[in-house]
Design a protein around this motif. Structure first.
Motif, PDB file in Angstrom:
ATOM      1  N   GLU B 217       0.782  -1.168  -0.126  1.00  0.00           N
ATOM      2  CA  GLU B 217       0.090   0.021  -0.079  1.00  0.00           C
ATOM      3  C   GLU B 217       1.087   1.183   0.037  1.00  0.00           C
ATOM      4  O   GLU B 217       0.613   2.367  -0.616  1.00  0.00           O
ATOM      5  CB  GLU B 217      -0.973   0.050   1.270  1.00  0.00           C
ATOM      6  CG  GLU B 217      -2.045   1.245   1.290  1.00  0.00           C
ATOM      7  CD  GLU B 217      -3.062   1.132   2.129  1.00  0.00           C
ATOM      8  OE1 GLU B 217      -3.119   0.197   3.105  1.00  0.00           O
ATOM      9  OE2 GLU B 217      -3.777   2.106   2.047  1.00  0.00           O
ATOM     10  N   GLY B 218       1.996   1.113   0.727  1.00  0.00           N
ATOM     11  CA  GLY B 218       2.837   2.347   0.867  1.00  0.00           C
ATOM     12  C   GLY B 218       3.459   2.859  -0.415  1.00  0.00           C
ATOM     13  O   GLY B 218       3.547   3.904  -0.904  1.00  0.00           O
ATOM     14  N   ARG B 219       3.862   1.603  -1.075  1.00  0.00           N
ATOM     15  CA  ARG B 219       4.393   1.861  -2.535  1.00  0.00           C
ATOM     16  C   ARG B 219       3.264   2.427  -3.478  1.00  0.00           C
ATOM     17  O   ARG B 219       3.683   3.267  -4.396  1.00  0.00           O
ATOM     18  CB  ARG B 219       5.286   0.784  -3.055  1.00  0.00           C
ATOM     19  CG  ARG B 219       6.049   0.910  -4.259  1.00  0.00           C
ATOM     20  CD  ARG B 219       6.945   2.143  -4.294  1.00  0.00           C
ATOM     21  NE  ARG B 219       7.501   2.348  -5.707  1.00  0.00           N
ATOM     22  CZ  ARG B 219       7.734   3.648  -6.012  1.00  0.00           C
ATOM     23  NH1 ARG B 219       7.855   4.476  -4.973  1.00  0.00           N
ATOM     24  NH2 ARG B 219       8.100   3.952  -7.185  1.00  0.00           N
ATOM     25  N   LEU B 220       2.103   1.734  -3.618  1.00  0.00           N
ATOM     26  CA  LEU B 220       1.113   2.141  -4.524  1.00  0.00           C
ATOM     27  C   LEU B 220       0.998   3.511  -4.253  1.00  0.00           C
ATOM     28  O   LEU B 220       0.713   4.261  -5.321  1.00  0.00           O
ATOM     29  CB  LEU B 220      -0.075   1.299  -4.256  1.00  0.00           C
ATOM     30  CG  LEU B 220      -0.344  -0.287  -4.988  1.00  0.00           C
ATOM     31  CD1 LEU B 220      -1.518  -0.888  -4.172  1.00  0.00           C
ATOM     32  CD2 LEU B 220      -0.153  -0.122  -6.368  1.00  0.00           C
ATOM     33  N   ARG B 221       0.488   4.102  -2.920  1.00  0.00           N
ATOM     34  CA  ARG B 221       0.059   5.327  -2.868  1.00  0.00           C
ATOM     35  C   ARG B 221       1.269   6.464  -3.198  1.00  0.00           C
ATOM     36  O   ARG B 221       0.976   7.174  -3.990  1.00  0.00           O
ATOM     37  CB  ARG B 221      -0.245   5.438  -1.289  1.00  0.00           C
ATOM     38  CG  ARG B 221      -1.175   4.650  -0.895  1.00  0.00           C
ATOM     39  CD  ARG B 221      -2.595   4.578  -1.409  1.00  0.00           C
ATOM     40  NE  ARG B 221      -3.576   3.738  -1.109  1.00  0.00           N
ATOM     41  CZ  ARG B 221      -4.053   2.841  -1.961  1.00  0.00           C
ATOM     42  NH1 ARG B 221      -3.950   2.866  -3.250  1.00  0.00           N
ATOM     43  NH2 ARG B 221      -4.909   2.015  -1.296  1.00  0.00           N
ATOM     44  N   ARG B 222       2.595   6.062  -2.997  1.00  0.00           N
ATOM     45  CA  ARG B 222       3.740   6.909  -3.409  1.00  0.00           C
ATOM     46  C   ARG B 222       3.714   6.992  -4.972  1.00  0.00           C
ATOM     47  O   ARG B 222       4.045   7.808  -5.719  1.00  0.00           O
ATOM     48  CB  ARG B 222       4.716   6.320  -2.860  1.00  0.00           C
ATOM     49  CG  ARG B 222       6.161   7.547  -2.955  1.00  0.00           C
ATOM     50  CD  ARG B 222       6.029   8.797  -2.444  1.00  0.00           C
ATOM     51  NE  ARG B 222       5.897   8.903  -1.042  1.00  0.00           N
ATOM     52  CZ  ARG B 222       7.006   8.952  -0.350  1.00  0.00           C
ATOM     53  NH1 ARG B 222       8.410   9.084  -0.672  1.00  0.00           N
ATOM     54  NH2 ARG B 222       6.994   8.912   1.112  1.00  0.00           N
ATOM     55  N   ARG B 223       3.415   5.918  -5.493  1.00  0.00           N
ATOM     56  CA  ARG B 223       3.231   5.654  -7.137  1.00  0.00           C
ATOM     57  C   ARG B 223       2.242   6.580  -7.720  1.00  0.00           C
ATOM     58  O   ARG B 223       2.062   6.712  -8.909  1.00  0.00           O
ATOM     59  CB  ARG B 223       3.209   4.383  -7.649  1.00  0.00           C
ATOM     60  CG  ARG B 223       4.476   3.508  -7.767  1.00  0.00           C
ATOM     61  CD  ARG B 223       4.084   2.034  -7.863  1.00  0.00           C
ATOM     62  NE  ARG B 223       3.388   1.829  -8.928  1.00  0.00           N
ATOM     63  CZ  ARG B 223       3.887   1.199 -10.014  1.00  0.00           C
ATOM     64  NH1 ARG B 223       5.367   0.831 -10.169  1.00  0.00           N
ATOM     65  NH2 ARG B 223       3.084   0.907 -11.265  1.00  0.00           N
ATOM     66  N   GLY B 224       1.443   7.059  -6.937  1.00  0.00           N
ATOM     67  CA  GLY B 224       0.188   7.711  -7.347  1.00  0.00           C
ATOM     68  C   GLY B 224      -0.908   7.299  -7.574  1.00  0.00           C
ATOM     69  O   GLY B 224      -2.140   7.458  -7.971  1.00  0.00           O
TER      70      GLY B 224
ATOM     71  N   ASP C 449       5.209   5.722   1.073  1.00  0.00           N
ATOM     72  CA  ASP C 449       4.082   6.334   2.257  1.00  0.00           C
ATOM     73  C   ASP C 449       4.145   5.133   3.202  1.00  0.00           C
ATOM     74  O   ASP C 449       4.398   3.902   3.127  1.00  0.00           O
ATOM     75  CB  ASP C 449       2.898   6.703   1.830  1.00  0.00           C
ATOM     76  CG  ASP C 449       2.730   7.877   0.900  1.00  0.00           C
ATOM     77  OD1 ASP C 449       2.005   8.115  -0.007  1.00  0.00           O
ATOM     78  OD2 ASP C 449       3.773   8.421   0.839  1.00  0.00           O
ATOM     79  N   LEU C 450       3.796   5.472   4.090  1.00  0.00           N
ATOM     80  CA  LEU C 450       3.545   4.490   5.350  1.00  0.00           C
ATOM     81  C   LEU C 450       2.077   4.627   5.800  1.00  0.00           C
ATOM     82  O   LEU C 450       1.729   5.630   6.215  1.00  0.00           O
ATOM     83  CB  LEU C 450       4.283   4.874   6.630  1.00  0.00           C
ATOM     84  CG  LEU C 450       4.229   3.657   7.817  1.00  0.00           C
ATOM     85  CD1 LEU C 450       4.643   2.271   7.602  1.00  0.00           C
ATOM     86  CD2 LEU C 450       5.251   4.313   9.042  1.00  0.00           C
ATOM     87  N   PRO C 451       1.323   3.527   5.569  1.00  0.00           N
ATOM     88  CA  PRO C 451      -0.205   3.572   6.051  1.00  0.00           C
ATOM     89  C   PRO C 451      -0.388   3.862   7.646  1.00  0.00           C
ATOM     90  O   PRO C 451       0.380   3.294   8.340  1.00  0.00           O
ATOM     91  CB  PRO C 451      -0.779   2.273   5.546  1.00  0.00           C
ATOM     92  CG  PRO C 451       0.259   1.735   4.466  1.00  0.00           C
ATOM     93  CD  PRO C 451       1.669   2.425   4.849  1.00  0.00           C
ATOM     94  N   ALA C 452      -1.146   4.611   7.823  1.00  0.00           N
ATOM     95  CA  ALA C 452      -1.129   5.373   9.318  1.00  0.00           C
ATOM     96  C   ALA C 452      -1.955   4.381  10.182  1.00  0.00           C
ATOM     97  O   ALA C 452      -3.103   3.734   9.421  1.00  0.00           O
ATOM     98  CB  ALA C 452      -1.848   6.640   9.420  1.00  0.00           C
TER      99      ALA C 452
END
Lengths: 216, 245, 470
Positions: B217-224, C449-452
C-alpha cells in the motif's frame, strides 16, 4: 606436519573424530563405493532410438541413418555437400578402411589438428535420455577429433543407444577394467549465452554435430 | 471449539479492523474465541535480527498465554510461520519445553488454512463487487503452504472475480527490518510487485500478511495510485458491515 | 579476489540506478528462472531426486576425510599428482611451482571460482606468466579488468554494445554488432591460445572418490580443450566437492544443469582420470589435482556446514529478489546472491561482510530452488546471530531492539505505549491516512508512504466490545 595432515586433521576434528575411521566404521561407506547404487531416476518410458533422435534435434544436432557401416561415407558425403562444407577431414583409425574416396571425400586417419574442419569419430555408446554421445579417450579414439574441428560427425550404432548415463557407466564398468583418461559426454554443438543471455551455437567446440546412426 | 486468537502486533497497532473481522468471521462460524489480553508479539523481529534471547522470552510468553486453547489462529503467514516453523528451533535450548512447543505448533493455524481445513467454511458474509488479485506472502506460502486456501475462500465471495498477477509468489520486498535497512532495494522490489498488480487491472490486491500489506500500500500510494484497494482477505470475507468496534 | 563487501550499500545504490543492469537482470530471469521451471517438469520425481541429492552431499561431508583419502589413493594409482593446499596463497604458490618446473610460459584457464577466491590469475601474471581465460564470459571480464557478477554467467552485467566496444578495442578488428559474429570472433582470437598453451588450469565440479576422477560441466568446449591440449593440466578443487561414486555424479547432474540454466544436460561433461595413458595421441603429460581448504574446514566445523553442500548451480541468486535487482558486484567477492551472503562472511570474516546476511527478505525463494536443500535463510539468520553476539550491529539497532523486546515482555506497559503510538500515528496520517516521512524511517519513506494506524489498538477495541456485550 604437511598440509595434507593439517587439512585431514581439521576435517576429522570438525566431524568429531580424533583419528581416521576404522574399517568397521567405514563399512557402509565401503559397501556403497563397492556397489555404487544408482540414485533416483525419473520415469523414462519412451522408445530409446526415437527418443535419442528427438533429443539430438532439440539440441541442434542433425541425425541421419544408414543400414550398414559401408554406407556411411556416402551419407557423410551427402551431408557435407548439402551443407556446403569442406570435403577434407580426419577420422578415427577404425574408419580408415571405409570408402571415403568413393564418396568424393579426402579423409585422413589421424588425430585432428587446429586447422582440420571435419572430424569423424565413432562413439562408445549413445544416451537416449539426453541425446548425448559418450566418447572414451584412447590410442585410436582421439578426443581432439570431436573437439577441434568445426564439424563433428559421429558414427553411432543403434545397438549401442542406451537409456541413461547410468547405463553408459554400467557398460563401461562391464567392458573395461579401468576408466580411460577422458570420458566425455557430448550433447550437441558447443554453445554459449554469455552475451546478453542470447544463445549462440558454436563457440570453442564444434559448430555442428552430425550423427550417422547405423542400424545394421 | 475454543479458539485462541493471536492477533499479531501489526494488526493490533495499525489495522485492528483485521482483528475484528477475524473475530466476527470465527464467531459467526460458531467458534468460541478467546483473545488472551497479555499477548504482544511472537518474537520474530528479535529472531530475524539475531537476538535469540529476546525472541526466546517472547516465545515462552506465547507458549504460556495460549496453553489452553484447542486451536490458535493467526491472521498472518509470518507470525504463524514463526510459531510453527521456527519456535521448535528457537526453543531447542530448552528441552523441557519441547512437549509444550510441539503441542502449540500442532494447534496453531494460519487463518485461511483454518477456515478451509478445520471450519470447512462454505459461505461467507462478505460481498465484493469487482476484481481482486492475490499476493502470496512468502512465509505463508513457503513455511505454511498457504496457496489454494485463500483463493478457495475468495471464490465464495459473491460478486468477486479473481485475476492472477504474473508472479503472485514473488516477494514484495518487505522482509521486516530489511524494508528500512535496505530501503532502496526494498522499494524497488515493492515497485515491481505494484507494477504486476497494476498489470491485472484489479480493483484490489488481497493478501494475508500485514507486513506485505503496509509495504504494498505504501508503494502504491507513493506511485500515485490512490484507487487500488489493499485488503487482508479476512476483510473481504467478513464484509463491510464488520466492525469498527 | 579482493574483498569489497563493505561497499555493499553503495554498490546496491549504483546498481539500482543502472538501467542496463536492470535489463540484463531481466534477461537472466527470462533464461534461467523460466528455463529451470520448464526443465524440472521433465523430472516426474524432482523432489525425490532433490532429497537424495541432499542426502548424498551430506553423506560426503560426513565422511569427507575418508573420501578425500580414497580419491587421492585412486587418483595417484592412475598417475595423477595430488597436492593439498591449506590457504589461497598456498594454492597460488603450488600452481606457480608446477608452472615453473614445467617451463610454462602460457596458461589457458577454464572457469574456476576457487581460482577467483585466491586471485590466481593476478599472482601468475605478476610472476611473468601469461594467463588467458577461455570461457567467453570470463574472457570478457578479464579483458575488461572486472570481476564476475554471477557464478555461471560472469559477464551478465555487460551489454552487447559494451562487449562490441571491448572486442573492437582489444582485438583491433572491425567492430561487430551481431552477437553470433562477436562469438565467432572470440573463438577465432582464442583458438591459437588453446593450441599454444603450455598448461591448462581448470576447476572441478566434482571429485569422484571411487575412481580418482575429476569432472567438469561446461557448454563451450573450452573445458575439454583446457584439460586435453596443453602438456600440463592442473585442476584446483575445494575439499567439499567430493562425491563417492560415478553414479552419484550422474543423478545429481540432472538437478545441476536444470537448476543452473534450465538445460536437461550441459554440452560437455568431462571426466578426467590421470594424465595421458600409454598409446594415447593426445592428453597432458602431467595431471595435477590441488585439493584446497581455504576456509572450508572452518565452515565444516561450524553451524554453517550445510552451505558446503553447494554444487554451484546459481539457482539461488537467479531467484533472489535482491540479486535480481542489484546484480552480483555489490556483494563484493566471488560468490553473490544468497550463497554469497553465507560463504563470503564464512570465508573472509563476518566483520568484513556485515551487510550481506542482512540484505535479505528471507522470502526463501532460494531455499526452495536449491537442488541440495541448503537452508539459506536459516544460515543467514545464524550469521545475524553471530553479529549480535560479537557486538557488530549498530548501536541504534541494538537499542531499538532492546526497547521493543522490553516493552513486548510487559503487556501493561506495551498496551499503554501502543495506545499512544496508534493515536499519534493516526494523527500524523492526517486526512489521507498516509505518513509521508518518519523520523529514523527514511529507509521506508524515501520511496514509500506509510499507511497510518487506524487510531485505536485492537486490544482497546476488543475490550470495549467485550464491555458492550456484557
Amino acid at each position: 606436519m604437511s598440509a595434507r595432515d593439517n587439512i585431514l586433521g581439521k576435517i576429522r576434528g570438525a566431524l568429531g573424530r580424533s583419528r581416521p575411521m576404522t574399517e568397521t566404521e567405514a563399512a557402509a561407506l565401503r559397501a556403497k563405493l563397492r556397489d555404487h547404487p544408482r540414485g533416483p531416476q525419473p520415469a523414462m518410458n519412451w522408445e530409446p532410438v526415437s527418443r535419442f533422435r528427438e533429443r539430438c534435434l532439440s539440441l541442434s544436432s542433425t541425425v541421419d541413418e544408414v543400414a550398414t557401416l559401408d554406407q556411411v561415407p556416402a551419407a557423410v558425403g551427402r551431408y557435407l555437400a548439402g551443407s556446403g562444407l569442406e570435403r577434407t577431414g580426419v577420422c578415427w583409425p577404425e574408419y580408415a578402411g571405409l570408402n571415403w574416396a568413393g564418396a568424393g571425400l579426402s579423409i585422413e586417419a589421424r588425430p585432428a589438428g587446429g586447422d582440420d574442419k571435419i572430424g569423424i569419430t565413432g562413439t562408445y555408446c549413445a544416451i537416449a535420455e539426453t541425446g548425448t554421445l559418450m566418447l572414451l579417450s584412447g590410442p585410436d579414439t582421439h578426443p581432439v577429433t570431436s573437439l577441434l574441428p568445426e564439424t563433428h560427425i559421429a558414427i553411432a550404432p543403434t545397438t549401442r543407444i542406451l537409456v541413461s548415463i547410468e547405463d553408459g557407466m554400467d557398460l563401461l564398468r562391464r567392458e573395461r577394467s579401468e576408466l580411460p583418461r577422458q570420458v566425455a559426454f557430448v550433447s550437441g554443438p558447443s554453445r554459449t549465452a554469455d552475451i546478453e543471455m542470447t544463445l549462440v551455437l558454436g563457440i570453442h567446440g564444434p559448430y555442428r554435430v552430425h550423427i550417422v546412426l547405423v542400424t545394421g | 471449539m475454543r479458539v485462541g486468537l493471536f492477533v499479531t502486533c501489526l494488526v493490533d497497532l495499525v489495522r485492528p479492523r483485521i482483528g475484528l473481522c477475524t473475530l466476527d468471521l470465527l464467531e459467526g462460524a460458531g467458534c468460541d474465541v478467546v483473545v488472551p489480553t497479555t499477548q504482544t508479539c511472537c518474537g520474530q523481529p528479535g529472531y530475524n535480527s539475531g537476538d535469540r534471547k529476546a525472541a526466546q522470552v517472547l516465545a515462552k510468553k506465547v507458549l504460556r498465554e495460549f496453553a489452553d486453547c484447542e486451536y490458535v489462529v493467526v491472521p498472518s503467514g509470518s507470525c504463524g510461520g514463526m510459531i510453527k516453523a521456527h519456535y521448535p528451533e528457537l526453543l531447542s535450548e530448552f528441552p523441557d519445553l519441547k512437549p509444550d512447543v510441539d503441542r502449540l505448533v500442532a494447534r496453531t493455524w494460519e487463518l485461511a488454512d483454518f477456515l478451509v481445513n478445520v471450519l470447512k467454511l462454505e459461505q461467507v458474509p462478505g460481498r465484493f463487487d469487482g476484481s481482486v488479485t492475490y499476493h502470496d506472502s512468502c512465509s505463508g506460502l513457503r513455511e505454511l503452504h498457504v496457496k489454494s486456501q485463500p483463493r478457495k475462500l475468495l471464490s465464495k465471495v459473491p460478486g468477486l472475480t479473481l485475476k492472477e498477477m504474473a508472479t503472485p509468489e514473488q516477494c514484495c520486498g518487505f522482509g521486516g527490518t530489511f524494508a528500512v535497512k535496505f530501503g532502496d532495494i526494498s522499494s524497488r522490489i515493492a515497485d515491481q510487485k505494484c507494477a504486476d498488480i497494476g498489470g491485472t487491472g484489479a480493483d484490489a490486491v488481497v493478501l494475508g500478511d500485514l507486513g506485505c500489506m503496509l509495504n504494498i500500500e505504501g508503494r502504491l500510494r507513493r506511485r500515485g495510485d490512490s484507487k487500488t484497494k489493499v485488503l487482508h482477505f479476512v476483510e473481504v470475507l467478513a464484509g463491510t458491515r464488520a466492525s469498527d468496534g | 579476489m579482493q574483498v569489497q563487501s563493505e561497499k555493499f550499500k553503495a554498490g546496491a545504490a549504483k546498481s539500482l540506478n543502472n538501467p542496463h543492469l536492470l535489463k540484463a537482470m531481466g534477461n537472466l530471469r527470462n533464461r534461467m528462472v523460466t528455463g529451470r521451471a520448464k526443465s524440472i517438469l521433465e523430472l516426474d520425481n524432482f523432489e525425490e531426486i532433490r532429497e537424495a541429492a541432499r542426502a548424498t552431499r551430506d553423506l560426503a561431508l560426513a565422511n569427507l576425510d575418508y573420501l578425500l583419502e580414497e580419491f587421492e589413493r585412486n587418483a595417484t594409482a592412475r598417475g595423477t599428482n595430488v597436492h593439498w593446499a591449506e590457504t589461497g596463497k598456498d594454492v597460488n604458490q603450488l600452481v606457480l611451482d608446477i608452472a615453473r618446473s614445467n617451463n610454462v610460459r602460457k596458461i589457458i584457464k577454464s572457469k574456476s571460482m576457487l581460482g577467483e577466491e585466491t586471485g590466481l590469475n593476478h599472482f601468475l601474471e605478476a610472476s611473468g606468466i601469461e594467463v588467458r581465460e577461455t570461457d567467453l564470459g570470463e574472457y570478457i571480464i578479464q579483458e575488461a579488468g572486472e570481476t564476475p557478477s554471477h557464478i555461471i554467467a560472469p559477464a551478465i552485467h555487460r551489454t552487447k554494445d559494451e562487449v562490441s566496444d571491448l572486442f573492437h578495442e582489444k582485438h583491433k578488428l572491425p567492430r561487430k554488432t551481431d552477437i553470433a559474429e562477436m562469438t565467432r570472433e572470440a573463438r577465432m582470437v582464442l583458438r591459437p591460445h588453446f593450441l599454444s598453451a603450455d598448461m591448462g588450469i581448470s576447476g572441478a565440479n566434482f571429485l569422484v572418490a571411487e575412481s580418482g576422477t575429476t569432472m567438469i560441466v561446461t557448454n563451450e568446449g573450452n573445458g575439454r580443450m583446457t584439460t586435453t591440449l596443453p602438456r600440463v593440466h592442473v585442476a584446483i578443487v575445494g575439499i567439499e566437492k567430493v562425491l563417492p561414486t560415478l553414479e552419484d555424479v550422474a543423478f545429481i547432474l540432472r538437478l545441476l544443469t536444470r537448476s543452473a540454466t534450465g538445460q536437461s544436460i550441459s554440452n560437455y561433461l568431462t571426466f578426467t582420470t590421470g594424465p595421458k595413458q600409454p598409446g594415447d595421441k593426445d592428453g597432458p603429460d602431467e595431471f595435477h589435482v590441488i585439493i584446497v581448504d581455504a576456509g572450508r574446514t572452518k565452515v565444516l566445523d561450524s553451524n554453517l556446514r550445510e552451505a558446503l553442500r553447494c554444487i554451484r548451480c546459481g539457482a539461488c541468486m537467479n531467484h533472489c529478489p535482491v540479486y535480481q535487482n542489484i546484480g552480483g558486484h555489490p556483494y563484493g567477492w566471488v560468490y553473490p546472491g544468497p550463497i554469497g551472503s553465507v560463504l563470503t562472511p564464512a570465508f573472509v570474516g563476518i566483520e568484513n561482510a556485515i551487510d550481506l546476511p542482512n540484505a535479505a527478505t528471507f522470502c526463501n525463494q532460494c531455499g526452495v530452488v536449491c537442488p541440495v536443500k541448503i537452508p539459506l535463510p536459516d544460515l543467514m539468520r545464524k550469521l545475524r546471530e553471530k553479529q549480535v553476539e560479537r557486538g557488530l550491529r549498530p548501536r541504534s539497532e541494538r537499542l531499538g531492539l532492546k526497547v521493543w523486546a522490553w516493552f513486548a515482555a510487559r503487556p501493561t506497559l506495551y498496551s499503554a505505549l501502543t495506545r499512544i503510538a496508534a493515536r499519534l500515528g493516526h494523527w500524523a496520517g492526517g486526512r489521507t491516512g498516509l505518513i509521508h516521512s518518519l523520523l529514523g524511517g527514511a529507509g521506508w519513506t524515501r520511496d514509500r508512504d506509510l499507511p497510518a494506524p487506524q487510531g485505536k489498538t485492537f486490544r482497546d477495541l476488543y475490550a470495549a466490545r467485550a464491555r458492550r456485550r456484557i
